[in-house]
Write a protein that holds these residues in place. Structure first.
Motif, PDB file in Angstrom:
ATOM      1  N   ALA C 215      47.917  43.457  18.950  1.00 50.74           N
ATOM      2  CA  ALA C 215      48.391  44.157  20.149  1.00 50.74           C
ATOM      3  C   ALA C 215      47.268  44.941  20.805  1.00 50.74           C
ATOM      4  N   ILE C 216      46.515  45.685  20.031  1.00 49.53           N
ATOM      5  CA  ILE C 216      45.487  46.513  20.667  1.00 49.53           C
ATOM      6  C   ILE C 216      44.356  45.648  21.216  1.00 49.53           C
ATOM      7  N   LEU C 217      43.996  44.589  20.511  1.00 51.96           N
ATOM      8  CA  LEU C 217      42.945  43.705  21.034  1.00 51.96           C
ATOM      9  C   LEU C 217      43.362  43.098  22.363  1.00 51.96           C
ATOM     10  N   LYS C 218      44.581  42.608  22.405  1.00 55.75           N
ATOM     11  CA  LYS C 218      45.089  42.001  23.628  1.00 55.75           C
ATOM     12  C   LYS C 218      45.195  43.051  24.729  1.00 55.75           C
ATOM     13  N   PHE C 219      45.637  44.216  24.354  1.00 57.73           N
ATOM     14  CA  PHE C 219      45.769  45.290  25.334  1.00 57.73           C
ATOM     15  C   PHE C 219      44.425  45.565  26.004  1.00 57.73           C
ATOM     16  N   LEU C 220      43.379  45.692  25.183  1.00 59.20           N
ATOM     17  CA  LEU C 220      42.057  45.998  25.733  1.00 59.20           C
ATOM     18  C   LEU C 220      41.592  44.870  26.654  1.00 59.20           C
ATOM     19  N   ILE C 221      41.782  43.629  26.230  1.00 58.01           N
ATOM     20  CA  ILE C 221      41.350  42.498  27.051  1.00 58.01           C
ATOM     21  C   ILE C 221      42.104  42.473  28.380  1.00 58.01           C
ATOM     22  N   MET C 222      43.422  42.636  28.294  1.00 57.67           N
ATOM     23  CA  MET C 222      44.242  42.509  29.497  1.00 57.67           C
ATOM     24  C   MET C 222      44.035  43.669  30.461  1.00 57.67           C
ATOM     25  N   TYR C 223      43.944  44.862  29.922  1.00 59.61           N
ATOM     26  CA  TYR C 223      43.830  46.030  30.799  1.00 59.61           C
ATOM     27  C   TYR C 223      42.500  46.004  31.554  1.00 59.61           C
ATOM     28  N   ASN C 224      41.495  45.365  30.957  1.00 56.00           N
ATOM     29  CA  ASN C 224      40.177  45.336  31.586  1.00 56.00           C
ATOM     30  C   ASN C 224      39.920  44.064  32.382  1.00 56.00           C
ATOM     31  N   GLN C 225      40.952  43.277  32.658  1.00 52.17           N
ATOM     32  CA  GLN C 225      40.781  42.049  33.436  1.00 52.17           C
ATOM     33  C   GLN C 225      40.158  42.338  34.792  1.00 52.17           C
ATOM     34  N   TYR C 226      39.162  41.525  35.171  1.00 50.25           N
ATOM     35  CA  TYR C 226      38.567  41.712  36.493  1.00 50.25           C
ATOM     36  C   TYR C 226      38.430  40.384  37.246  1.00 50.25           C
ATOM     37  N   LEU C 227      37.676  39.450  36.668  1.00 51.63           N
ATOM     38  CA  LEU C 227      37.372  38.220  37.403  1.00 51.63           C
ATOM     39  C   LEU C 227      38.634  37.412  37.749  1.00 51.63           C
ATOM     40  N   TRP C 228      39.523  37.291  36.775  1.00 55.30           N
ATOM     41  CA  TRP C 228      40.708  36.466  36.998  1.00 55.30           C
ATOM     42  C   TRP C 228      41.614  37.017  38.098  1.00 55.30           C
ATOM     43  N   PRO C 229      42.060  38.263  37.998  1.00 48.84           N
ATOM     44  CA  PRO C 229      42.893  38.771  39.102  1.00 48.84           C
ATOM     45  C   PRO C 229      42.158  38.748  40.439  1.00 48.84           C
ATOM     46  N   LEU C 230      40.839  38.920  40.399  1.00 49.75           N
ATOM     47  CA  LEU C 230      40.075  38.900  41.648  1.00 49.75           C
ATOM     48  C   LEU C 230      40.254  37.574  42.375  1.00 49.75           C
ATOM     49  N   ILE C 231      40.283  36.477  41.626  1.00 49.29           N
ATOM     50  CA  ILE C 231      40.349  35.189  42.311  1.00 49.29           C
ATOM     51  C   ILE C 231      41.772  34.668  42.492  1.00 49.29           C
ATOM     52  N   VAL C 232      42.730  35.180  41.760  1.00 44.46           N
ATOM     53  CA  VAL C 232      44.083  34.630  41.933  1.00 44.46           C
ATOM     54  C   VAL C 232      45.042  35.560  42.672  1.00 44.46           C
ATOM     55  N   VAL C 233      44.597  36.786  42.940  1.00 49.60           N
ATOM     56  CA  VAL C 233      45.495  37.717  43.622  1.00 49.60           C
ATOM     57  C   VAL C 233      44.873  38.136  44.940  1.00 49.60           C
ATOM     58  N   GLN C 234      45.554  37.814  46.025  1.00 52.68           N
ATOM     59  CA  GLN C 234      45.054  38.252  47.327  1.00 52.68           C
ATOM     60  C   GLN C 234      45.868  39.403  47.900  1.00 52.68           C
ATOM     61  N   GLN C 235      47.022  39.667  47.305  1.00 52.49           N
ATOM     62  CA  GLN C 235      47.858  40.734  47.839  1.00 52.49           C
ATOM     63  C   GLN C 235      47.673  42.022  47.047  1.00 52.49           C
ATOM     64  N   GLU C 236      47.501  43.088  47.788  1.00 49.80           N
ATOM     65  CA  GLU C 236      47.291  44.382  47.152  1.00 49.80           C
ATOM     66  C   GLU C 236      48.409  44.716  46.168  1.00 49.80           C
ATOM     67  N   SER C 237      49.627  44.257  46.486  1.00 47.51           N
ATOM     68  CA  SER C 237      50.768  44.658  45.674  1.00 47.51           C
ATOM     69  C   SER C 237      50.702  44.138  44.239  1.00 47.51           C
ATOM     70  N   TYR C 238      49.809  43.161  43.960  1.00 44.59           N
ATOM     71  CA  TYR C 238      49.688  42.658  42.582  1.00 44.59           C
ATOM     72  C   TYR C 238      48.354  43.017  41.933  1.00 44.59           C
ATOM     73  N   ARG C 239      47.550  43.819  42.618  1.00 43.69           N
ATOM     74  CA  ARG C 239      46.201  44.088  42.137  1.00 43.69           C
ATOM     75  C   ARG C 239      46.188  45.014  40.919  1.00 43.69           C
ATOM     76  N   PRO C 240      45.367  44.731  39.920  1.00 42.63           N
ATOM     77  CA  PRO C 240      45.250  45.607  38.749  1.00 42.63           C
ATOM     78  C   PRO C 240      44.116  46.631  38.885  1.00 42.63           C
ATOM     79  N   VAL C 241      43.969  47.485  37.888  1.00 43.16           N
ATOM     80  CA  VAL C 241      43.073  48.640  38.010  1.00 43.16           C
ATOM     81  C   VAL C 241      41.605  48.285  38.189  1.00 43.16           C
ATOM     82  N   MET C 242      41.120  47.269  37.478  1.00 43.43           N
ATOM     83  CA  MET C 242      39.678  47.011  37.542  1.00 43.43           C
ATOM     84  C   MET C 242      39.264  46.457  38.897  1.00 43.43           C
ATOM     85  N   VAL C 243      40.133  45.671  39.524  1.00 45.91           N
ATOM     86  CA  VAL C 243      39.837  45.214  40.878  1.00 45.91           C
ATOM     87  C   VAL C 243      39.903  46.407  41.829  1.00 45.91           C
ATOM     88  N   GLY C 244      40.824  47.315  41.537  1.00 49.12           N
ATOM     89  CA  GLY C 244      40.974  48.513  42.361  1.00 49.12           C
ATOM     90  C   GLY C 244      39.734  49.386  42.359  1.00 49.12           C
TER      91      GLY C 244
END
Lengths: 420, 355, 291
Positions: C215-244
């Motif tokens: 759980a904690i390993l996955k949590f760290l990986i997911m919470y720090n996602q950057y490249l993937w949401p950057l290319i698959v999310v164009q709407q602000e309403s789905y943007r995560p913290v690292m892109v923010g």
């Protein structure tokens, strides 16, 4: 009870969705300024004005962080998910046009006759994009510094020569009052290097690529003029005039204001904040290294995506947004140059006698767009790396030769980027 | 009996299928696609048609050759020397660009050495890739043992039941839970050459004797600086793994050692260390994997510079594939990286196999 | 040599001194970050050259926090990240442990081949497959409340589903399961329990430590996602913290607001970590045993 609720829901839904939707076609627009409050406010104002001004179109906007905007657009293009109206950085425009992301603006160029040339994006003889502002770079200095060091104030007609410029740096260095004589903003290795520094190369008589054919960089980036530029560039760092690539990320904002540097090569987006903090700041034109004084041109512009089903609506919006009052509003808000003389007169900074009017003249007199080619995206990267390497002590001739080889190989592997 | 009870094709597939299908669809399939891309000239954005180019991309990255530079001679066949008496050599570019040597076209010097009057020059099709390769190996070779052993030392230090030890454990673990991007940003301030924290602290500690170093701006200190920060960031994670290993060692072994009158070192050498064998393998494997994937620190802190001293494979793959829009070239680097790590993990497995 | 009390006290003192010095090394960047978030830019940057960087001194205020909230929808980003992270972690624990259960306890045709494939995926860097994966998910179908449509871009699912199963998590579970006493499993089978019941009633209750680790390993990986949401999310309403984070790097970087934002987005991770701390440290520990 349940039924009434349900019915009410349907009624509300139908009134909300259908009433405006019947008349207006939705247009989507992407913008690079997420997180910039002032830009967003003005842009949202323009959009709501546009949406109420006519009954055919409604524009909705999605903003992206500037740092990753180009990556976002590239990814969306790959996935076939582009909006109608695209915000595009001037020098990147030919790349997107060539790749088929953009279509020529269905607006006659004469509509923008009085725009600064740098605010118009032309590729392959067609107008693709129009900017609501233009940016310019100048040498920031304090009048008191010039007086103390006994330096002539350069003008557009009579800019500093290379000797005068270096003498000024020497004088600043000798005064012992500054950490460095000059701040170039070396920490920012994104678009800044090619935007801010390639004009120096051009002023020496070289260029990133041979603009007569756009098929090679040979001679332009490694010829005699470029070699001279490279040696001079390196001397700025070996001579201790300017901090190198590891420069503090905050120096461009606070270094000059705090008195760490005598001179700063910076953009006019920093002009307003600098004026607030430094009473006697002056904005000097670029030195002339032999082939004229140059600064970069071309900022963010609006274009119509190739996939848009309603280019006429998108064009309608771009025309609407390019009104003088909005150009002036942007300029007042973010300090950038309004692209038309009439808009300039409406602004507080760029009207005749205004504190930044000098930038309008700087832009008009010196501005040179970056190479207009789809290959620019790669060429800018290669140029940036070459300049960083030279600043860090790499052999000038070898580095420039290698950069030429890389640029030429890239042009070749892209089939000449469509240049005929 | 046991085999009957555990043999079940239907249940086996049913339980494994969701996980395996997801991995296959979202990792394996795209990876095969990437291998396919590496055999073409596909660009990220281009109107040009994609062509199959075979192993051309691999040749472009891996091409190496040695070129001998003969001293320049005058018509009489004497070696030309400049005023300082140094032997003059032709410029390498005269060879790599000459039509006489089409095989060297576009190659650049990687390094050279003097051999008598001649100069031997190793040229590479992609010098930056070669440097990235060397840096990545260097990073793994330094970071794996240093991080592993520092983590072990911390674990030994903290493996005592004293008051407040949980607090220290938490603090040592803290950098792990903060994003590497965030950490890299913070360390850029710390490493700053003019007024960075590290220089200030070192100067204060040495009463001003220490000369400030431009940690990230100097080719000889940049990679070590990145290594140090990486070790700092992840050491807490491996400390905890070691700690676990330590706690599995039976106390009776230590008692026996004490009765035998073993010194501290002997106790560690003959009791503790043998008990940590499995843990050591795990730590080593995880650090190696992380090391080869080095990217975020470089992206935030150095951009591969100065003078390519911090280029790494994954950074190059991203820079090429996205920055320079050469997605086939970027994919090729990734496939090469995959092959390297696969080979290393096979060797690691073979070396640590149960004998 | 007998331990005399003074000597013992001295040694304890030295031990704590060493522990504290090391603690300083690990905590100082975080102290710097948090303190800086209360300072105006000019002071923040001036302070970096002295020990003032670690002290909440000078012009202290919450202005940077107000600024950060004005600049970006911080709450939305944190909510998106927590949602995506939480969903992925839960689904991952279920699906990966099921697969691992099958790999570890059951014998079936093709098991060894599949397990080798799963372990080989451990060494594929994500950057390698980002573009092919993007092309794939942009064409996948989805049945929502509004019927069938194509393409997963701009959604939570595109940020969750591709990340559920991964080699490392399955490998962690397999290694842990293999060390569980096999007799327990056989005994329950003899008693007539179905495989699902064995998984649910016997194995899962014994798997607390490995669940926490995964759980904690996955949590760290997911919470720090950057490249993937950057290319698959164009709407602000789905943007995560690292892109923010990109919202704060305009032409004029507001460093104080950056620090405030960094502090804010670190809070959920630290909270999660502190909540799980006990289970977590014990559990990472236990995977080490099995390695």
């Amino acid at each position: 009870m349940k039924l009434t609720k349900h019915l009410a829901g349907v009624v509300i839904a139908s009134t909300c969705l259908c009433a405006p939707a019947l008349a207006q076609t939705k247009l989507t627009m992407w913008y690079h300024g997420a997180g910039n409050e002032v830009e967003s406010r003005i842009l949202n104002q323009i959009i709501s004005d546009f949406n109420t001004s006519q009954s055919d179109w409604t524009v909705t906007i999605e903003s992206f962080p500037e740092k990753s905007y180009n990556d976002s657009v590239a990814a969306a293009a790959l996935a076939g998910n582009l909006p109608d109206i695209l915000d595009v950085d001037g020098p990147v425009m030919p790349n997107w046009a060539w790749a088929g992301y953009l279509q020529p603006l269905p607006i006659d160029e004469s509509e923008f006759a009085d725009f600064l040339p740098g605010a118009k994006g032309v590729w392959d003889g067609k107008l693709y994009s129009v900017g609501l502002w233009e940016a310019a770079v100048a040498l920031f200095a304090r009048q008191s510094t010039l007086d103390e060091l006994g330096l002539r104030t350069p003008t557009l007609d009579k800019p500093w020569s290379r000797e005068e410029f270096m003498a000024a740096l020497d004088a600043a260095k000798a005064s012992g009052k500054y950490e460095f004589a000059l701040d170039l903003g070396m920490n920012d290795q994104a678009e800044w290097y090619s935007y801010a520094f390639s004009p120096f190369l051009q002023s020496f008589g070289g260029d990133i690529v041979d603009r007569s054919t756009y098929k090679t960089a040979e001679g332009a980036l490694n010829g005699e003029a470029a070699q001279a530029f490279g040696k001079w560039w390196q001397s700025l760092f070996t001579g201790g005039y300017a901090p190198g690539t590891s420069e503090d990320p905050a120096d461009q904002q606070t270094g000059f204001i705090g008195g760490k540097f005598a001179f700063q090569w910076n953009g006019n987006w920093r002009a307003v904040a600098t004026m607030e903090a430094v009473d006697d700041v002056v904005f000097l034109p670029a030195p002339d290294f032999g082939a004229g004084n140059k600064i970069g041109a071309g900022s963010w512009q609006f274009g119509v995506s190739a996939k848009s089903k309603h280019p006429e609506g998108a064009a309608e919006f771009i025309k609407f947004a390019a009104q003088d009052k909005y150009l002036a509003a942007f300029s007042d808000g973010i300090g950038l140059i309004p692209p038309t003389p009439s808009a300039a007169q409406m602004t507080k900074n760029y009207k005749e006698g205004g504190p930044l009017a000098v930038f309008f003249d700087l832009s008009k007199a010196q501005a040179l767009v970056r190479p207009v080619t789809p290959g620019y995206v790669v060429q800018a990267k290669v140029f940036t790396k070459a300049l960083a390497d030279i600043a860090n002590g790499a052999d000038v001739a070898d580095t420039l030769d290698a950069a030429v080889d890389e640029i030429d190989a890239d042009i070749e592997s892209n089939g000449g980027y469509g240049h005929r | 009996m046991a085999s009957k009870l555990t043999r079940s094709n239907r249940a086996g597939w049913t339980f494994a299928l969701p996980g395996f299908a997801l991995i296959f669809a979202f990792i394996v399939l795209p990876f095969f696609f990437a291998i396919g891309l590496s055999l073409t000239n596909q660009r990220l954005l281009s109107p040009n048609p994609t062509q199959f180019v075979g192993l051309e991309n691999y040749r472009q990255l891996l091409g190496l050759a040695v070129v001998t530079l003969e001293p320049e001679r005058n018509d009489a066949g004497e070696i030309i020397r400049n005023e300082a008496g140094e032997i003059q050599y032709p410029r390498l570019r005269a060879i790599t660009r000459s039509d006489d040597y089409p095989q060297y076209r576009g190659m650049r010097e990687w390094f050279r050495w003097q051999s008598g009057e001649k100069i031997m020059t190793v040229i590479a099709s992609d010098v930056v890739f070669m440097k990235a390769l060397v840096n990545t190996f260097l990073f793994v070779l330094v970071v794996a043992p240093v991080q592993g052993s520092l983590a072990l030392m911390l674990a030994l230090l903290i493996n005592h039941k004293v008051r407040g030890i949980n607090l220290f454990r938490t603090i040592y673990f803290m950098p792990v839970v903060v994003s590497i991007v965030v950490v890299s940003l913070l360390w850029r301030f710390i490493y700053d050459g003019q007024n960075g924290l590290l220089n200030s602290i070192l100067q204060a500690l040495t009463f001003g004797l220490f000369q400030p170093v431009d940690w990230l701006g100097n080719p000889s200190t940049a990679l070590p600086a990145v290594m140090a920060m990486s070790v700092w960031q992840a050491v807490g994670f491996h400390m905890v793994i070691w700690l676990a290993g330590l706690q599995t060692i039976s106390p009776t072994l230590y008692e026996a050692a004490a009765i035998e009158g073993a010194s501290r070192w002997q106790t560690f050498r003959y009791v503790t260390w043998p008990g940590l064998r499995n843990t050591a393998v795990l730590v080593l494997v995880v650090i190696t994997m992380q090391g080869f994937a080095l990217f975020a620190q470089i992206d935030v802190m150095t951009n591969g510079g100065p003078l390519d001293s911090t280029q790494t494979l994954v950074f190059q793959a991203v820079e090429r594939g996205y920055g320079k829009q050469d997605i086939s070239g970027g994919s090729t680097i990734s496939v090469i990286l995959f092959a390297i790590v696969l080979a290393i993990s096979l060797i690691q497995r073979w070396l640590t196999r149960e004998r | 040599m007998a331990v005399n009390p003074d000597n013992y006290g001295l040694r304890l003192f030295v031990r704590y001194l060493v522990l504290c010095l090391i603690a300083l090394i690990f905590i100082f960047p975080l102290v710097f970050m948090i303190n800086s978030s209360f300072k105006p830019d000019s002071q923040l940057l001036a302070d970096t050259s002295s020990l003032r960087a670690f002290l909440p001194v000078g012009d202290i205020s919450l202005n940077n926090y107000f600024g950060a909230f004005r600049r970006a929808p911080v709450g939305l980003f944190v909510l998106n990240s927590v949602l995506v992270t939480g969903a992925t972690v839960l689904l991952s624990l279920l699906i990966c442990s099921l697969a691992a259960f099958s790999f570890a306890f059951l014998r079936w045709k093709g098991r060894d081949v599949l397990l080798s494939v799963v372990i080989a995926t451990l060494i594929i860097p994500f950057e390698t497959i980002a573009i092919p994966l993007l092309l794939l998910v942009s064409k996948l179908p989805w049945i929502g409340l509004d019927g069938l449509h194509w393409g997963w871009l701009n959604s939570y699912r595109v940020q969750i589903i591709p990340w559920i199963a991964d080699g490392l998590t399955i490998f962690l579970f397999v290694q842990y399961f293999k060390a569980l006493p096999g007799e327990l499993i056989e005994a329950s089978r003899v008693e007539g329990a179905s495989w699902w019941q064995v998984y649910y009633r016997v194995v899962m209750p014994l798997s607390g430590p490995v669940l926490a680790t995964a759980a904690i390993l996955k949590f760290l990986i997911m919470y720090n996602q950057y490249l993937w949401p950057l290319i698959v999310v164009q709407q602000e309403s789905y943007r995560p913290v690292m892109v923010g984070l990109g919202y704060f790097f305009q032409l004029n970087v507001a460093w104080g607001e950056v620090m405030a934002y960094l502090t804010l987005i670190t809070v959920p991770v630290l909270t999660f970590y502190l909540l799980l701390q006990r289970a977590f440290i014990a559990s990472i520990a236990s995977t080490g045993v099995k390695g």
